[in-house]
Design an enzyme around this catalytic site. Structure first.
Site, mmCIF file in Angstrom:
data_model
loop_
_atom_site.group_PDB
_atom_site.id
_atom_site.type_symbol
_atom_site.label_atom_id
_atom_site.label_comp_id
_atom_site.label_asym_id
_atom_site.label_seq_id
_atom_site.Cartn_x
_atom_site.Cartn_y
_atom_site.Cartn_z
ATOM 1 N N ASP A 60 0.866 -1.170 0.000
ATOM 2 C CA ASP A 60 0.000 0.000 0.000
ATOM 3 C C ASP A 60 0.915 1.236 0.000
ATOM 4 O O ASP A 60 2.136 1.131 0.161
ATOM 5 C CB ASP A 60 -0.976 -0.005 1.179
HETATM 6 C C1 BGC Z 1 -5.095 3.180 0.095
HETATM 7 C C2 BGC Z 1 -5.276 2.106 -0.947
HETATM 8 C C3 BGC Z 1 -5.167 2.688 -2.321
HETATM 9 C C4 BGC Z 1 -3.841 3.390 -2.453
HETATM 10 C C5 BGC Z 1 -3.592 3.978 -3.817
HETATM 11 C C6 BGC Z 1 -3.868 4.022 -0.167
HETATM 12 O O1 BGC Z 1 -3.828 5.137 0.670
HETATM 13 O O2 BGC Z 1 -5.012 2.576 1.368
HETATM 14 O O3 BGC Z 1 -6.503 1.461 -0.761
HETATM 15 O O4 BGC Z 1 -5.305 1.679 -3.280
HETATM 16 O O5 BGC Z 1 -3.791 4.434 -1.497
HETATM 17 O O6 BGC Z 1 -4.385 5.054 -4.080
#
Ligand code: BGC
Length: 743
Positions: free
Chosen positions: A290
């Site tokens: 993530d």
């Molecule tokens: C979130 C994810 C997301 C990623 C990319 C993160 O802050 O937890 O769910 O896919 O950002 O945008």
């Protein structure tokens, strides 16, 4: 000279490989691409390999200029393997060209984005879609999202989110399928199938990314990013199955979660990323972190510097670094220092290249860059009709005293009041991808379109949040002039989603006071709730005669709600998450364990609170219809089976009311005595059926080993002899039972 020769050989190799890439996925396709991937990897420098493991967010400003100059250089030098938050044919083409025209090996970039509930045509938020219990419709919603996203140059979506959560304080419950493992697993499969379609070789399929692995939904006290500590039994029984279902459905990427689990951050967890995901489940795609999660290992306090956190992640089995740039900074040094074996990096690169191959990007890196598709396959009438259908199916009727709903479309004057009544932005919810909120339909617009000859009086009444009551008098006045009031209350879209935890789940601001004032006019009031999580709405439940839970329904929200308000669609949604009476009851869910002192009202020393009952406001699986359904007694074809046999359970459902309607028939099981304590009941099946007034239908469920297995005392997954209760009904609290035994 040497470089040129190398470049020539590399280009030739890639050309040969590309020409051989088949358009459609064939059973042996993966076997065939293996040697091709190996040959590319053998040509790559360490820096280029690390480039493939690097994912950055898009970095151009509105004029198309790079904000960070080194970013442009990274792409040119093949130091970036994938980019997210870049979409649109022109933009993705520009980035891909920059890469292909400058990088030595010309390995196509992968473009990812959070296509969570639609891309341009925004569908209901995932929790809302889950309330439909309609797997075909959910799959179709993901399919349409994939068609639109791929028409705009995207290859990869960061969805589905498969995090089970029993804590509505956590704002990200809006992105998931609710509290139940079985329902969550079926929905996870449907979404993967929808995104990935028939074959990744088709030009309208998006690679799915199962997130957030694992147990992110259990973050302590519902605070986002918080720590998770749970038994392995609970992890395996409740939290892991939906991720596994998505992997089994073919999802080719998995995202690590932000949280730590039992002391180890997921992004450093070999237990999760290798032992469970790859070795137990046989996952063959790649794992991405993530956002900046490798860097966050420093804050978790398990690594002291860039080198240590990168080493932990690559050793855990994490292939791609989203945004922290730590792999880019540290991996080469770790290889030089012999702290990381280059083979580990080769393996990660191969997993990523494989996905690029399966998408056909080596065949044609621009195959998702079609101006024709971009012009014709976005927000089509067909997609909007499907979105409206999905939206109607996602609405849950929570209360309907004296059949106030549906409202008579011939009413002369209707007041539409509330801070969300004329909102377009809130309708598309959080994570609304490339959705344009100005194209969404507010509730007010939906009602006006439905009833062009009715007098519609509107005022906001108050804001979603804050103390201002200046518009109350106005609201009361228009309510008094009307035959009925539609009152749109709830949360703003940003109050759920990432980093949007709340400790109070009442209506924010002065909204309840507004509802009280409107209710006091004596006019018939319908509360239309818009929110991304279960709310504690006791006052509404006690006082307002009709309540519709509409979540955030997407682009066509207002039309869908108007269809339900005026009887063009009979609501059929069922809650995928328990609604608590107050925050102190959380976590509250239907499948808790019994305790050694089950609740008895007259006995103080039983499990309960002094100040509120153990019962929720609305149980899991709950939802009413404009018609009524009766359930016969449950019949079993056998009352005693052996391990490899199954029991057929059936009930006859009859539509006893005046409207045609759909009912979600739910099957729960309870294991009476086992080697470990078991949930009081667990959902094991459901069927959504349509019945005309007076019509009956027999619904059958087959209960076999799958439904009866659990983690026994020794953590072996299997069945135990004993007595089972089969419960079938309209929600988790209202069922009819029959019993059988497993020999
Ligand atoms: C979130 C994810 C997301 C990623 C990319 C993160 O802050 O937890 O769910 O896919 O950002 O945008």
């Amino acid at each position: 000279m040497k470089t040129r020769l190398l470049f020539f050989i590399a280009s030739l190799m890639i050309l040969i490989i590309s020409c051989q890439t088949e358009k459609k996925k064939t059973p042996d396709k993966e076997d065939k691409i293996g040697p091709r991937i190996d040959s590319i990897v053998s040509l790559m420098t360490l820096e280029e390999k690390i480039g493939q493991l690097t994912l950055y967010t898009s970095d151009m400003d509105q004029t198309g200029a790079f904000i960070r100059k080194e970013y442009e250089e990274d792409i040119k030098q093949g130091r970036v393997g994938a980019i997210f938050n870049a979409y649109g044919v022109a933009y993705t083409r520009k980035l891909q060209e920059l890469n292909l025209q400058n990088s030595r090996l010309k390995i196509p970039l992968l473009f990812g984005y959070d296509v969570i509930h639609g891309h341009r045509t925004i569908f209901p938020v995932p929790l809302a879609e889950a309330a439909s219990w309609d797997l075909d419709a959910i799959e179709k919603s993901a399919r349409i999202a994939a068609i639109e996203a791929t028409a705009e140059g995207l290859h990869w979506t960061f969805a589905p989110m498969c995090d089970i959560s029993v804590d509505p304080r956590w704002g990200r419950v809006v992105e998931g399928a609710g509290e139940d493992t079985y329902l969550g697993s079926r929905i996870a499969e449907a979404r993967v199938k929808g995104f990935q379609g028939q074959s990744l070789g088709d030009d309208n399929t998006l690679v799915a990314c199962v997130k957030h692995f694992a147990a992110y939904g259990a973050s302590q006290a519902g605070r986002d990013y918080h720590t998770v500590d749970m038994s392995e039994r609970k992890l395996r029984e409740v939290y892991l199955p939906p991720y596994k279902a998505a992997v089994d459905a073919g999802a080719l990427t998995v995202m690590t979660s932000f949280n730590d689990l039992n002391g180890v951050p997921a992004t450093a967890s070999k237990f999760l990323m290798t032992d469970i995901l790859r070795e137990e489940w046989g996952f063959e795609g790649f794992v991405v972190t993530d956002y900046t999660s490798i860097m966050e290992l420093l804050h978790h306090g398990v690594a002291a510097d860039t080198l240590e956190s990168s080493s932990l992640s690559i050793h855990a089995g994490v292939d791609m670094d989203m945004q922290s740039g730590f792999y880019q900074t540290a991996l080469a040094r770790l290889v030089e220092n012999k702290k990381v074996d280059e083979q580990l990096i080769n393996t990660a690169v191969k997993r990523i290249l494989k996905v690029k191959f399966l998408l056909g990007l080596f065949d044609d890196p621009f195959r998702y860059c079609s101006p024709e598709r971009e012009a014709n396959e976005i927000m089509t009438t067909e997609f909007l009709v499907s979105a409206q259908d999905m939206a109607r199916k996602s609405i849950v009727l929570l209360k309907n005293e004296n059949q106030l709903l549906p409202l008579d479309p011939k009413l002369k004057t209707i007041a539409v009041i509330g801070p969300l009544a004329d909102s377009k932005r809130d309708m598309i919810g959080s994570w609304s991808a490339a959705g344009d909120w100005s194209k969404s339909v507010s509730l007010l617009d939906g009602i006006k379109t439905k009833l062009p000859y009715t007098t519609i009086l509107y005022t906001k009444g108050c804001d979603v949040d804050g103390e201002n009551k200046d518009d109350f008098m106005n609201a009361i006045e228009i309510a008094r002039k009307s035959d009925a009031v539609v009152l749109a209350l709830g949360e703003a879209f940003w109050m759920s989603g990432e980093a949007a935890s709340r400790t109070m789940l009442d209506l924010p601001g002065v909204q309840q006071k507004l509802a009280e004032a409107i209710f006091a006019t004596g006019k018939p009031v319908v509360a239309v709730l818009m929110n991304g999580r279960p709310l504690t709405i006791n006052w509404l439940d006690e006082n307002v005669p009709a309540i519709l839970e509409t979540w955030f329904l997407g682009t066509t929200a207002g039309d869908a709600i108007a269809d339900v308000l005026f009887g063009d669609y009979n609501p059929s949604g069922k809650l995928p998450m328990t609604f608590p009476k107050n925050v102190g009851q959380i976590p509250i869910h239907y499948n808790m364990r019994n305790t050694g002192r089950p609740f008895k009202a007259q006995d103080k020393y039983t499990s309960k609170y002094l100040d509120v009952s153990n019962e929720p406001l609305y149980p899991f699986g709950y939802g009413l219809s404009y018609t009524s359904f009766s359930y016969s007694e449950v019949e079993l074809n056998n009352t005693s089976i052996s391990e490899n046999e199954s029991v057929e359970a059936s009930v006859v459902i009859t539509n006893t009311g005046k409207y045609a309607g759909e009912e979600v028939v739910q099957l729960y099981l309870s294991d009476k005595v086992a080697s470990v304590t078991r949930p009081v009941k667990e959902l094991k099946g459901f069927k959504k059926i349509m019945l005309q007034p007076g019509e009956s239908q027999k619904v059958m469920f087959s209960i076999g080993k799958d439904a009866l297995s659990f983690y026994k005392e020794d953590m072996i997954y299997g069945v135990e002899a004993g007595n089972l209760e089969v419960m079938i009904g309209t929600n988790s609290a209202q069922t009819k039972s029959a019993f059988f035994s497993l020999k």
